[in-house]
Every structure is written in C-alpha cells, then in structure tokens.
Design an enzyme around this catalytic site. Sequence first.
Site, PDB file in Angstrom:
ATOM      1  N   ASP A   1      -0.524   0.002  -4.954  1.00 38.51           N
ATOM      2  CA  ASP A   1      -1.851   0.469  -5.364  1.00 38.51           C
ATOM      3  C   ASP A   1      -1.820   1.926  -5.810  1.00 38.51           C
ATOM      4  OD1 ASP A   1      -1.302   1.291  -2.804  1.00 38.51           O
ATOM      5  OD2 ASP A   1      -3.248   0.756  -1.958  1.00 38.51           O
ATOM      6  N   HIS A   2      -0.929   2.713  -5.255  1.00 34.25           N
ATOM      7  CA  HIS A   2      -0.816   4.138  -5.592  1.00 34.25           C
ATOM      8  C   HIS A   2       0.436   4.670  -4.922  1.00 34.25           C
ATOM      9  CE1 HIS A   2      -2.020   4.799  -1.476  1.00 34.25           C
ATOM     10  NE2 HIS A   2      -3.100   4.048  -1.672  1.00 34.25           N
TER      11      HIS A   2
ATOM     12  N   THR B   1      -6.887   3.312  -2.268  1.00 33.23           N
ATOM     13  CA  THR B   1      -6.612   1.881  -2.172  1.00 33.23           C
ATOM     14  C   THR B   1      -7.706   0.983  -2.742  1.00 33.23           C
ATOM     15  OG1 THR B   1      -5.183   2.206  -0.296  1.00 33.23           O
ATOM     16  CG2 THR B   1      -6.105   0.017  -0.549  1.00 33.23           C
TER      17      THR B   1
ATOM     18  N   ASP C   1       2.155   2.704   3.415  1.00 34.40           N
ATOM     19  CA  ASP C   1       1.144   3.753   3.339  1.00 34.40           C
ATOM     20  C   ASP C   1       0.968   4.496   4.665  1.00 34.40           C
ATOM     21  OD1 ASP C   1      -1.141   4.903   1.635  1.00 34.40           O
ATOM     22  OD2 ASP C   1      -2.166   4.353   3.480  1.00 34.40           O
TER      23      ASP C   1
ATOM     24  N   ASP D   1       0.830  -1.203   0.000  1.00 32.28           N
ATOM     25  CA  ASP D   1       0.000   0.000   0.000  1.00 32.28           C
ATOM     26  C   ASP D   1       0.868   1.258   0.000  1.00 32.28           C
ATOM     27  OD1 ASP D   1      -2.054   1.913   0.515  1.00 32.28           O
ATOM     28  OD2 ASP D   1      -3.221   0.310   1.454  1.00 32.28           O
TER      29      ASP D   1
HETATM   30 ZN   LIG Z   1      -3.377   5.787   2.271  1.00 31.28          ZN
END
Ligand SMILES: [Zn+2]
Length: 788
Positions: A310-311, A171, A263, A133
């Site tokens: 995811d990003h 996410t 993340d 993440d």
């Molecule tokens: Zn986040």
Amino acid sequence: MDDGWISGMMDRSDSAGSCQGRCFELEVADPPGCRCDNLCKTYYSCCSDFDEHCLKTGGCVSPDRCGEDRNPDHACHCSEDCLDRGDCCSNYKSLCKGDTPWIQGDCEEIQRTVVLCSVPSFVRPPLIMVSVDGFRASYLKKGKAVIPNIHKLRTCGTSAPYMRPVYPTKTFPNLYTLATGLYPESHGIVGNTMHDPVFNATFSLRTREKLNHRWWGGQPIWITAEKQGVKAGTFFWPWYLDVLRFPSALRPYVYAVHSEQPDTFGHRLGPLSSELDNPLREIDNIIGHLMNGLKQQNLHRCVNVLIVGDHGMEEAHCDRTEFLSSYPLNIDEIQLIPGSLGRIRPRDPKSTTYDPKVVVANLTCKMPTQHFKPYLKQHLPKRLHYANNRRIEDVHLLMERKWHVARKMPEKLRTRCGFFGDHGFDNKITSMRTIFLGHGPSFKFRTMVPEFENIELYNVMCGETQSLNDVLRDPPFLPSMPQEVTAPLPDPDITVTSDLGAAATMRVSVGSAHTHTHTHTHIHTHGDGLPVPEHAGGEAGGGGGGVRRRGGRRPRFHQYGLLLQTDFISGYSRDLHMPLWTSYTLQRQVETGTPTCVHPTRKRVSPAHSQSCSGYSQNRQLDYGFLPAGPRTDPGPQEASLITNTVPMYPAFKREFSENNGVNVLSGPVFDLDHDGCETPLAGDAPPVPTHFFTVVSSCRDRNQTVEDCDGAPTVFSFLLPHRADNSEACNSGEDESLWVEDLLKLHTARVRDVEILTGLDLFRSTNLTYTTALGLKTYLHTFEGDD
Ligand SMILES: [Zn+2]
C-alpha cells in the site's frame, strides 16, 4: 500511527454465538447471528471464536504428526484423508510425502493451452491478491536470503521495480485506491482519519463509523466483480484453500488478504533496521505456504497471485517534530490532524474568525529551517490530486520527508520515542514506493514492466489493462486511440501571420496539426474519450484517469486555429482570445569545448549593454547557455560562447538540453478555477486568468537521433506550475532565482495525463508509437528522486 487493518476492524462486541462445526460455512448467517463464512472478517461479523476455531493451524509442524488422527479442532490437517477432503496443511505433501516444496522448483512458464488443474471447471483463473502493509520497495533488495518466495514469484512472473502509492501515503486511502482505481479525492477515503462537515461525523480506524457505507465512494473491485457475475472472497492464514474446490457456482474468483506486516515493525524499528529481516522472513514464509498449498492441490499453475503493497516506509523520530505552537498562530482555534502530513480545520466549525488564508500566511516561511510547506489545498501540486473533496481541509501542510507536525510540545518531556519509521509523505518520495508482482497463468513469464502508479492496477484486476497492457499475456481489452474531436480549423477570423515568414517554412497540414516542430506531441483537443472511470465497466478510453467527473460533465470543445510563427506554432482559441498552447523545438545545446565565455568585440554590442563573463564566473549556481537564434541554426562553438548569444541557464536545464538531441516544448495555460482537477468551463468577456501553466518537454530516447527525426519512443517530463501572485511557496524566493526555481519546478512535476485532463489536449498521437507505449508515457511521472 499504526494502520491496523484486520485487527483494527475486529469488533467482537456483537458476535455472540460459536463457529464450532461451522467454519467457512457457505451460507451467510443473518443478523443477529454471528458469521463463520470466509467473508465475515470483511464485514466484522465473525463469531468471537472464529479465530480460535477456524484459523487454528495445529497441523504438520513436525514429521511425527504425519498421518495422525484427524483433530476436528484444527483448521488444517495432516491426517491421511486430508488430500481427499482437500483440507491438508500447506506443507503436508512436502513434509509427509517427500514432495519438492514449491520454492525448490525452477521457474516454469505456464502454458495456458495446457492448463493442468485438478479442478476442471475454471472458467477463468482465480485471483488471490495479497496486500502487504508498508512493504517499501527497497526491501526487495534483500533478495533470496530473506524473502526467497517473494524473490521467486518476482523473477518467474511479472513485476515492476516499484509501484507508486497515492497521496497521502497511508493505508486506507491506498487500499481503497487499489480497490477502485480512483484517487482519494474521488473515492472519498482521504485519510485514515477524516471529518466530514456535512455528515458532521468523524471516520477513524478506532470507531465503528468507518463501517458506514456513506464514506465509501466509487465502485470497489469486489462490487465490479459481482456485477460481472464473479464472486469475491477473503482468505485468512493459515491458508484454507479448499474453497478453491467448491462447486463453481459457490466458488469465489477474487480473493483478498491483507497483512499488517511489515508495517507494524517498520514503524517500530525504522525501515533501515536489520531486525526488520525477521518479520519479512515471516511474511515470505506465509507466501511460501500459499504457493505450497496451491502446489499440493496442483493449482499453482491455475491461480493468479498478485502481491502488492500500500505504501513504503521512511525514517521518522519524535526528535524531528515541528510544533505549531512555535508559530504565530492561535492554536486553540484550530484542529490539527498531525503526523507525516498536517491537515487543519477550525476547532469550532461555525467560527467566524477562522480564515484559512491567515493560517497559511502565519505558517509561511516563519522559521529559518522550516520542515513543512503550508498550502491552501487548491495550491498543492496538481499531481497529488488532493483538493476536490469536502473532507480535505482547506489548510494542508506538506511535510518534508522524515518530519512530523504536532499541535504543541507535550507538557511532560518524552523519555522515549515509540517509533523509528512512518509514512504518509509526498508520494513521489522514493521511500514511499511499494511493490507489485504478479504470478500465474494470466501474467507474463519472467517480465519486468516499468514502474507505475497504483491507480492503474484496478484495470488489470478488471481485465481491462490499458497503460499496463504489458503486464498480462493475453490482455482481454485492447485500447484504441480516441477519435480526434476538434481538429484545428482554418479560421477566417485568424489570419496566419505570414508577415513573420512562417507559412513558407512550416509544413503544416491543417487538420492533423502535424508539423515538424512537434513530431511527438501531435496535438489535438478533444472533448470525449477521456477516461470517465466513474464506474469502470469498460467505458474508460485512456490510461490512468483516476479522476471522477461530477455529474457527467465533459470538458468543453475548443474551437481553435493554428498560428504559425518562424520558430513556433500555437493553437489560438477564439473563445478565450489567447493561445491554448504553443509548441517549439529547442536545438541541442552546443558544447563549446572550453568553459570560457567569449566577449564579442566592442563593435557588436558595447559592454554597457551586454552581460559580463565575470558575472557568470562569480555565480556558481548558474551557467551560460546558448539561446538558439533559430531552430535551423547550427552555430559553431565560437559563436555559441559569444556573450551576446548566451542567456543564464541552470545547469540541470542545460544538461537536459545538451544531453538530449534537441527537445520539443509544449506549454500553455490551465484553468481549474474550482480545483476539481478538470478544466473549468469559462464564461464572460474578461480574459480568464490561468490557475496554472503547463509545460511538456519531450526528446528522443535514442540520443543519436534529433527530436525532429526520432522514429522511436521519446522521453518526456512535464510540469504544472501554479500561477500565483507571489512566490511565497519558495521561502528563499527573494534570493537569486538559481537558488529556488529548480526546486519549485521539481515539486510541481506532473504526469502528461494530469496535463491532458486539465486541458483536454491529447498528446502522443504519433503513429509510430503503439498506443500502449503512448499510455505509458502519459502516465509516467518524472520524480527527480534518486533510488534507494
Ligand atoms: Zn503504517
């Protein structure tokens, strides 16, 4: 802000019972009993002591525990019998038996013909997908010193410089895009939080509503896998890899595991903090354990490992927040989903006074420095594919990077801000990029592939690589070019305008639309062969669709004829009474050598009727460019700098034209009246008003060749420009065009694939490109962004 995944999904309230003696049992316990199998976390049905009992490491923390008595409370072991029983901790062999850890070995090219797997019956290599993440692509630059295991997987296997997430860069939308190969507007998970007006229900990470199947559209990979007779499973840390040794009938082939890091720390510390190195080291360490665990079972050559993010992560701070209460808006009337993007709906769903157009107008260009652009969703850049779902609110705020939006200023002044990073922004922003790397027998050895969008990955996992064919060494699916459906027909109703002298100079072979004006944009329209990834069971025909069509609708067939002019050619539609496209070649801009503008003599054009050279020297934003009198003309520098031959030209535009050895331009109208991302079938007599115009610009990658004679790959960029009655999208549109047009163009950059889906055109049919190369060009997005 936090996209808690596993922790957010855990719900212990209905998990009575114990996993004692039941860890990773093969049979799934039926409700109301709680579960201890390897999928219980996915279904939120683990017993409350699952973590404690089944995920407890214990094990080989120090050499003095090597050979200890088996402790049944531990999930992995360092006892002498663990190798036979296949439940050793992943560092057992390196710590207790002097084996070389995986990280210390050299890169090894895995020979598929000599698969040295201790478990003999692998029909296909298992796939372990680790999603990390918020792993921003630039973290990879930390390299060996911080992430040695990831670095090794990356250098030894196949990787891309980055992978582009879908919008919004959150996410849930992205993980579900990875699982389905669809854009959020098609799979339905349009945000981490969303409201469905028909269900009259709200989905959020905090409530159980998210478990309701009705929210989740498309066909996720684990269902596809099961339909193909492949079991899917989930791993947890510590790696409990003996599931790979299960009898083949019980053994899953696809495993997914998700890490909430980096993340959480990325939000807390910001993406540029050096403290982030610690959580990154931890993730890398865990991936090292996976590889060691595989190696000690002699499975590291048998298993495919895919690591994807995811990003990315961008800097953010409370101080950079826009408050809607400072705008001329009744904020009591609206509901805002705030943060790195803004979504607005009426507070009262039955409100008769709420008008999305008025809300957008009241938020448009109201502040001298405004850090968002308000849109009706159908006006958002087409490349975002963020309109065609009822869960996407009518009003959308596209935030400037690093900025947040909130409804109103908090009553009490904040004393501290809990975050320094966030994501969710426009997916073309560099900081939103994330990672892709694959390692194992199916992936190519030491290979770097070009960047791509995460909607493509589903096909790799399904073994149907298309635009990503370069990733796999033996792609099981080789795409072929779809058949041309409608060739241009000589049309008795449309006579070639030979009075313009065109027919004599154009080598047009009707039927293929192959002319020297568009060597690389071989054009045809077609009504089929577009990817229809409604359920990607092998029917998809092209790369990078990501769009789900409604009710099996097909794009219309266009009857069209070619109209030939001296310097351009167009495809004219009899039904629409207008050209569907026009194509022409612009020659290389002549460099004058001296930057001076030359006035022609008065004899040619009187000064009253010509531009002045001083006009150019006063405007630093604009340059002058030579307007080609004809494609075949090769003017001398003197001629090109004559004021009567020049037009105002933006430097970036001119650069593109002068650095390239000529460019092909293809442009035309787009009709997406219901903003579903596909061409709207048109009916009626009145000429339809286009919703957008497309432009595809291509040139030869080898700059020594002209675009006409290019025999290699082209470079390409394209735009889908909204056709609106005013230019209010650019707040400074009242000023000189040079100050805003270029930014607006860049905002509306698009993939060729987006143009194709919206028009039914099929580009790059030239035979000197492999179809995989052509698909790569179609799915490429020119972001106009720098690296970070
Ligand atoms: Zn986040």
